[in-house]
Design a protein around this motif. Structure first.
Motif, mmCIF file in Angstrom:
data_model
loop_
_atom_site.group_PDB
_atom_site.id
_atom_site.type_symbol
_atom_site.label_atom_id
_atom_site.label_comp_id
_atom_site.label_asym_id
_atom_site.label_seq_id
_atom_site.Cartn_x
_atom_site.Cartn_y
_atom_site.Cartn_z
ATOM 1 N N LEU B 206 0.822 -1.220 0.000
ATOM 2 C CA LEU B 206 0.000 0.000 0.000
ATOM 3 C C LEU B 206 0.849 1.259 0.000
ATOM 4 O O LEU B 206 0.644 2.165 -0.808
ATOM 5 C CB LEU B 206 -0.879 0.013 1.248
ATOM 6 C CG LEU B 206 -2.240 -0.635 1.187
ATOM 7 C CD1 LEU B 206 -2.906 -0.505 2.543
ATOM 8 C CD2 LEU B 206 -3.089 0.024 0.125
ATOM 9 N N SER B 207 1.803 1.334 0.938
ATOM 10 C CA SER B 207 2.501 2.607 1.135
ATOM 11 C C SER B 207 3.613 2.815 0.119
ATOM 12 O O SER B 207 3.931 3.955 -0.210
ATOM 13 C CB SER B 207 3.067 2.690 2.553
ATOM 14 O OG SER B 207 4.082 1.737 2.733
ATOM 15 N N VAL B 208 4.213 1.729 -0.379
ATOM 16 C CA VAL B 208 5.373 1.892 -1.265
ATOM 17 C C VAL B 208 4.984 1.793 -2.742
ATOM 18 O O VAL B 208 5.525 2.507 -3.576
ATOM 19 C CB VAL B 208 6.460 0.844 -0.931
ATOM 20 C CG1 VAL B 208 7.622 0.936 -1.905
ATOM 21 C CG2 VAL B 208 6.951 1.038 0.492
ATOM 22 N N PHE B 209 4.036 0.908 -3.081
ATOM 23 C CA PHE B 209 3.722 0.697 -4.498
ATOM 24 C C PHE B 209 2.370 1.288 -4.892
ATOM 25 O O PHE B 209 2.217 1.811 -5.972
ATOM 26 C CB PHE B 209 3.716 -0.809 -4.832
ATOM 27 C CG PHE B 209 5.054 -1.449 -4.666
ATOM 28 C CD1 PHE B 209 6.007 -1.370 -5.683
ATOM 29 C CD2 PHE B 209 5.376 -2.127 -3.512
ATOM 30 C CE1 PHE B 209 7.245 -1.959 -5.534
ATOM 31 C CE2 PHE B 209 6.614 -2.721 -3.360
ATOM 32 C CZ PHE B 209 7.551 -2.627 -4.370
ATOM 33 N N TYR B 210 1.386 1.166 -4.019
ATOM 34 C CA TYR B 210 0.024 1.472 -4.439
ATOM 35 C C TYR B 210 -0.223 2.973 -4.460
ATOM 36 O O TYR B 210 -0.706 3.513 -5.451
ATOM 37 C CB TYR B 210 -0.964 0.759 -3.514
ATOM 38 C CG TYR B 210 -2.406 0.770 -3.992
ATOM 39 C CD1 TYR B 210 -2.766 0.089 -5.142
ATOM 40 C CD2 TYR B 210 -3.391 1.446 -3.285
ATOM 41 C CE1 TYR B 210 -4.076 0.088 -5.588
ATOM 42 C CE2 TYR B 210 -4.707 1.449 -3.720
ATOM 43 C CZ TYR B 210 -5.045 0.768 -4.873
ATOM 44 O OH TYR B 210 -6.340 0.776 -5.296
ATOM 45 N N THR B 211 0.080 3.648 -3.355
ATOM 46 C CA THR B 211 -0.260 5.084 -3.338
ATOM 47 C C THR B 211 0.818 6.015 -3.912
ATOM 48 O O THR B 211 0.421 6.983 -4.551
ATOM 49 C CB THR B 211 -0.634 5.523 -1.904
ATOM 50 O OG1 THR B 211 0.278 4.990 -0.991
ATOM 51 C CG2 THR B 211 -2.034 5.087 -1.597
ATOM 52 N N PRO B 212 2.082 5.908 -3.880
ATOM 53 C CA PRO B 212 3.008 5.619 -2.796
ATOM 54 C C PRO B 212 3.189 6.848 -1.896
ATOM 55 O O PRO B 212 3.916 7.770 -2.237
ATOM 56 C CB PRO B 212 4.303 5.305 -3.537
ATOM 57 C CG PRO B 212 4.169 5.990 -4.871
ATOM 58 C CD PRO B 212 2.742 6.353 -5.074
ATOM 59 N N LEU B 213 2.526 6.812 -0.804
ATOM 60 C CA LEU B 213 2.513 7.912 0.174
ATOM 61 C C LEU B 213 2.314 7.295 1.549
ATOM 62 O O LEU B 213 1.801 6.199 1.649
ATOM 63 C CB LEU B 213 1.319 8.832 -0.060
ATOM 64 C CG LEU B 213 1.305 9.866 -1.170
ATOM 65 C CD1 LEU B 213 -0.079 10.464 -1.244
ATOM 66 C CD2 LEU B 213 2.336 10.934 -0.896
ATOM 67 N N TRP B 214 2.683 8.022 2.578
ATOM 68 C CA TRP B 214 2.248 7.615 3.907
ATOM 69 C C TRP B 214 1.158 8.579 4.369
ATOM 70 O O TRP B 214 1.322 9.794 4.376
ATOM 71 C CB TRP B 214 3.385 7.609 4.932
ATOM 72 C CG TRP B 214 2.812 7.538 6.309
ATOM 73 C CD1 TRP B 214 2.714 8.547 7.218
ATOM 74 C CD2 TRP B 214 2.198 6.400 6.937
ATOM 75 N NE1 TRP B 214 2.083 8.119 8.354
ATOM 76 C CE2 TRP B 214 1.756 6.801 8.207
ATOM 77 C CE3 TRP B 214 1.977 5.071 6.529
ATOM 78 C CZ2 TRP B 214 1.098 5.925 9.081
ATOM 79 C CZ3 TRP B 214 1.329 4.218 7.407
ATOM 80 C CH2 TRP B 214 0.906 4.635 8.664
ATOM 81 N N VAL B 215 0.010 8.037 4.727
ATOM 82 C CA VAL B 215 -1.085 8.816 5.299
ATOM 83 C C VAL B 215 -1.508 8.098 6.570
ATOM 84 O O VAL B 215 -1.596 6.863 6.580
ATOM 85 C CB VAL B 215 -2.290 8.886 4.332
ATOM 86 C CG1 VAL B 215 -3.373 9.784 4.896
ATOM 87 C CG2 VAL B 215 -1.861 9.350 2.970
ATOM 88 N N GLU B 216 -1.740 8.862 7.631
ATOM 89 C CA GLU B 216 -2.153 8.243 8.887
ATOM 90 C C GLU B 216 -3.376 7.359 8.641
ATOM 91 O O GLU B 216 -4.301 7.760 7.931
ATOM 92 C CB GLU B 216 -2.465 9.356 9.896
ATOM 93 C CG GLU B 216 -2.581 8.841 11.312
ATOM 94 C CD GLU B 216 -2.794 9.979 12.308
ATOM 95 O OE1 GLU B 216 -2.163 11.029 12.153
ATOM 96 O OE2 GLU B 216 -3.611 9.801 13.232
ATOM 97 N N ASN B 217 -3.381 6.169 9.229
ATOM 98 C CA ASN B 217 -4.503 5.242 9.092
ATOM 99 C C ASN B 217 -4.809 4.870 7.647
ATOM 100 O O ASN B 217 -5.963 4.650 7.283
ATOM 101 C CB ASN B 217 -5.769 5.864 9.700
ATOM 102 C CG ASN B 217 -6.091 5.208 11.023
ATOM 103 O OD1 ASN B 217 -5.785 4.037 11.212
ATOM 104 N ND2 ASN B 217 -6.671 5.958 11.916
ATOM 105 N N MET B 218 -3.761 4.798 6.824
ATOM 106 C CA MET B 218 -3.983 4.656 5.383
ATOM 107 C C MET B 218 -4.592 3.299 4.994
ATOM 108 O O MET B 218 -5.154 3.173 3.915
ATOM 109 C CB MET B 218 -2.694 4.867 4.612
ATOM 110 C CG MET B 218 -1.655 3.788 4.817
ATOM 111 S SD MET B 218 -0.158 4.162 3.906
ATOM 112 C CE MET B 218 -0.760 4.232 2.235
ATOM 113 N N THR B 219 -4.511 2.308 5.865
ATOM 114 C CA THR B 219 -5.095 1.020 5.499
ATOM 115 C C THR B 219 -6.626 1.084 5.481
ATOM 116 O O THR B 219 -7.262 0.255 4.838
ATOM 117 C CB THR B 219 -4.668 -0.088 6.475
ATOM 118 O OG1 THR B 219 -4.918 0.395 7.789
ATOM 119 C CG2 THR B 219 -3.205 -0.407 6.342
ATOM 120 N N ALA B 220 -7.199 2.054 6.196
ATOM 121 C CA ALA B 220 -8.642 2.308 6.150
ATOM 122 C C ALA B 220 -9.474 1.036 6.308
ATOM 123 O O ALA B 220 -10.407 0.796 5.563
ATOM 124 C CB ALA B 220 -9.021 3.031 4.854
#
Lengths: 348, 308
Positions: B206-220
């Motif tokens: 999620l954080s490295v390939f999919y978005t690639p961003l870090w957002v708090e609670n990003m797994t939702a």
């Protein structure tokens, strides 16, 4: 003895705080003071402590009724949001009506809203056997989106420069303030009354007794003829009603309007409060004060220590870990023994 | 519509991949009789660790490793609490999720304005040129192919290998497994750690390939959806894959519907994955025997060789 482990857990959390602060390169004692003492060293701080403890104890007492019966409602955060939406809708709809009935109506609407939201997992559990942990949690996300829609759409303040928020509630839709110069309001009385009612139900009523039996010995409850469905419904609805009231307390209290988010995770933190309070009314009051202090400490850490306020969540999780670990040393006696050579012998 | 089919399929597979990792990992954990409700927390910590490692090293693969290690470390805490200290699995799992949310938010604050270079997808030579299915199935992030290999490995391990048989025996009846000499607790440790590592890889995707961003609670809530998927799949790997891509599809349809300007508020479209989770749980749980016959018998029940 059961009441020792929360104290041990709190002490270990404080100790872990010292270690954490020094690991982050802060003077541990000064940081400890800033986190745990400074927030409550004046009356305003004490008022804030009570203000934040109120929604925590509300949600926790409602959850405790379910948890005692093995009903795992972990969706209090969503039930809180729906309670806030229900109360907020009334507050905006009757804005300026100035009726003394508005606030009581909001309180009732909030409780009913929370109950309605909790009724969904209760129905799915009793009718379709669906796991209430997962359904109640999924509904937290749905409730958050519902709130987001409400403040972006139907209840958006027309004079609010397009910000996603409702208009500020009329005074008649707010809990009266108790202490001049603080935000402490009459909502704490609602919390106290609900905790007292929860205590009476759990400790002094037959209904509470049947719930306890269901949690401790499911087969015994069935043999005694206590309805398992009723247990789920009561456990869920109690949690929903209390969480809905917590939602009212936020929007009719410190927030004073509907915002895209009305709770910094009180519904989840209340799970920890319920466990640390040993699913017991008195314990929950104390645990909610401790948890409230962790919230205040997080804010203080952001202002004075330059640490993100998210550190609160770290402390919350640690508190519950330490509690679970401490329980082991209370439930079991440790014996130092040579490891058994073969499992066959150990089984004997 | 047909010209949109390939991008929709590609997006569906990408959106389902974090669920594939997390749910296959949790499947193995649950097959050993351990219910770890901390998937959401392990995914978040995996996501933030992967993001931090990738930001520091520039290599997404070091991020994947860091995500696996972080998820495994979280699972280790859970394993010590529940397997060695015999704490309640439901309570400890909730604690792990709450702790993971807090820990990842705390660590992630420093990375909120950092962005990673997007990784290019890897086209499998020859296969990618197949008409129709080629571009849909064989032009993906490398980690997607890893998830397919993981599925094959988990399916083979559980149903075609001796250690897998032992693991399932431990999940059905730890007393019997113990009596014939299987090390129940070490097996449960390994299964729990594997589940944590895979949740961490799901977070890393999620954080490295999919978005690639870090957002708090990003797994939702994806960790919780993964837990529901294992139930939906009645603890079978192939159905986990179907479920994961079904949910990927629901997530993607919602984006495409928003893009097409469907006259429904965006918030209601965003509710779809969560409502779909509830619907599939209801459908699969409706017949009480479906769960009773398929769930590992000793799921979430503590076992200790010297206490039992």
């Amino acid at each position: 003895m059961r009441f020792v482990s929360p104290l041990v857990a709190a002490a270990l959390t404080f100790a872990a705080g010292l270690v954490l602060f020094s690991a982050l390169g802060r003077d541990p004692l000064a940081a400890f003071h800033a986190f745990f003492v400074q927030p409550i060293d004046d009356w305003n701080g004490v008022a804030e402590l009570a203000l934040k403890a109120a929604p925590l104890m509300l949600c926790a007492i409602g959850l405790a009724i379910g948890f005692r019966a093995g009903v795992w409602n972990i969706g209090a955060e969503g039930q809180l949001a729906v309670g806030a939406i229900a109360a907020g809708w009334l507050a905006v709809g009757f804005h300026g009506a100035g009726s003394a009935l508005l606030l009581p109506a909001m309180v009732a609407a909030g409780a009913l809203g929370g109950m309605a939201w909790a009724a969904i997992p209760a129905f799915l559990k009793t009718r379709f056997n669906a796991n209430e942990i997962l359904t109640s949690l999924m509904l937290v996300y749905v409730a958050a989106l519902l709130l987001s829609w409400v403040v972006h759409g139907p209840l958006r303040d027309p004079q609010g420069f397009n910000f996603p928020q409702s208009k500020e509630f009329h005074d008649a839709a707010l809990y009266p303030l108790l202490l001049e110069g603080t935000r402490l309001n009459a909502g704490v009385f609602v919390a106290a009354a609900v905790v007292a009612a929860g205590w009476w139900f759990m400790e002094r009523s037959f209904g509470g007794y049947t719930m306890r039996v269901a949690g401790l010995a499911d087969a015994a409850a069935r043999y005694a003829g206590f309805s398992a469905r009723r247990t789920v419904w009561v456990g869920m609805l109690a949690g929903g009603a209390a969480a809905g009231l917590a939602g009212v307390g936020e929007v009719a209290g410190p927030i004073g309007q509907l915002l895209p988010s009305v709770s910094p995770g009180y519904g989840f933190a209340a799970i920890i409060v319920a466990f640390v309070g040993r699913l017991h009314a008195g314990g929950i009051v104390l645990a909610s004060l401790l948890m409230s202090l962790l919230y205040l400490g997080g804010e203080s850490a952001q202002m004075t220590l330059d640490l993100p306020s998210a550190i609160t969540g770290l402390f919350q999780g640690m508190l519950l870990f330490f509690l679970l670990a401490a329980d082991v040393f209370i439930s079991y006696r440790l014996r130092i023994a040579a490891p058994a050579r073969a499992p066959r012998e150990a089984a004997a | 519509m047909t010209d949109q089919l390939v991008p929709i399929l590609v997006a569906t597979i990408a959106a389902g991949t974090p669920l594939v990792f997390a749910a296959l990992g949790e499947l193995v954990t649950e097959k050993s009789g351990v219910l770890n409700l901390g998937v959401e927390g392990m995914m978040l910590v995996g996501a933030v660790a992967a993001f931090a490692a990738t930001a520091a090293s520039g290599s997404p693969w070091s991020g994947v490793l860091a995500g696996a290690a972080a998820g495994g470390a979280m699972a280790l805490v859970f394993a010590v609490l529940t397997l060695t200290l015999m704490a309640n699995q439901v309570a400890a799992g909730l604690a792990l999720s709450l702790f993971g949310v807090g820990l990842s938010a705390f660590v992630g604050k420093a990375y909120e304005s950092v962005s990673l270079a997007p990784s290019p997808p890897l086209a499998i030579p020859l296969a990618a040129d197949l008409p129709g299915i080629g571009p849909a199935l064989f032009v993906h992030q490398p980690l997607v192919y890893v998830s397919w290999a993981l599925f094959a490995a988990v399916a083979w391990f559980l149903y075609r290998s001796r250690p897998g048989l032992v693991l399932r025996a431990v999940g059905e009846s730890p007393q019997s497994a113990h009596a014939i000499g299987c090390p129940v607790i070490p097996i449960r440790y390994l299964a729990t750690l594997f589940g944590g590592a895979m949740a961490g890889v799901g977070g890393a995707f999620l954080s490295v390939f999919y978005t690639p961003l870090w957002v708090e609670n990003m797994t939702a809530g994806r960790g919780w959806i993964a837990l529901a998927l294992v139930v939906f799949a009645t603890w079978r790997p192939a159905r986990v894959m179907i479920g994961a891509y079904l949910f990927g599809g629901v997530t993607v349809v919602q984006f495409f519907a928003q893009g097409e300007g469907v006259a429904v508020p965006a918030q209601f479209l965003s509710m779809l994955p969560y409502l779909a989770t509830i619907v599939v749980l209801v459908l699969i749980s409706r017949n009480i025997n479906t769960i009773r016959l398929n769930a590992p018998v000793s799921l979430a029940k503590p076992f200790h060789p010297e206490v039992a």
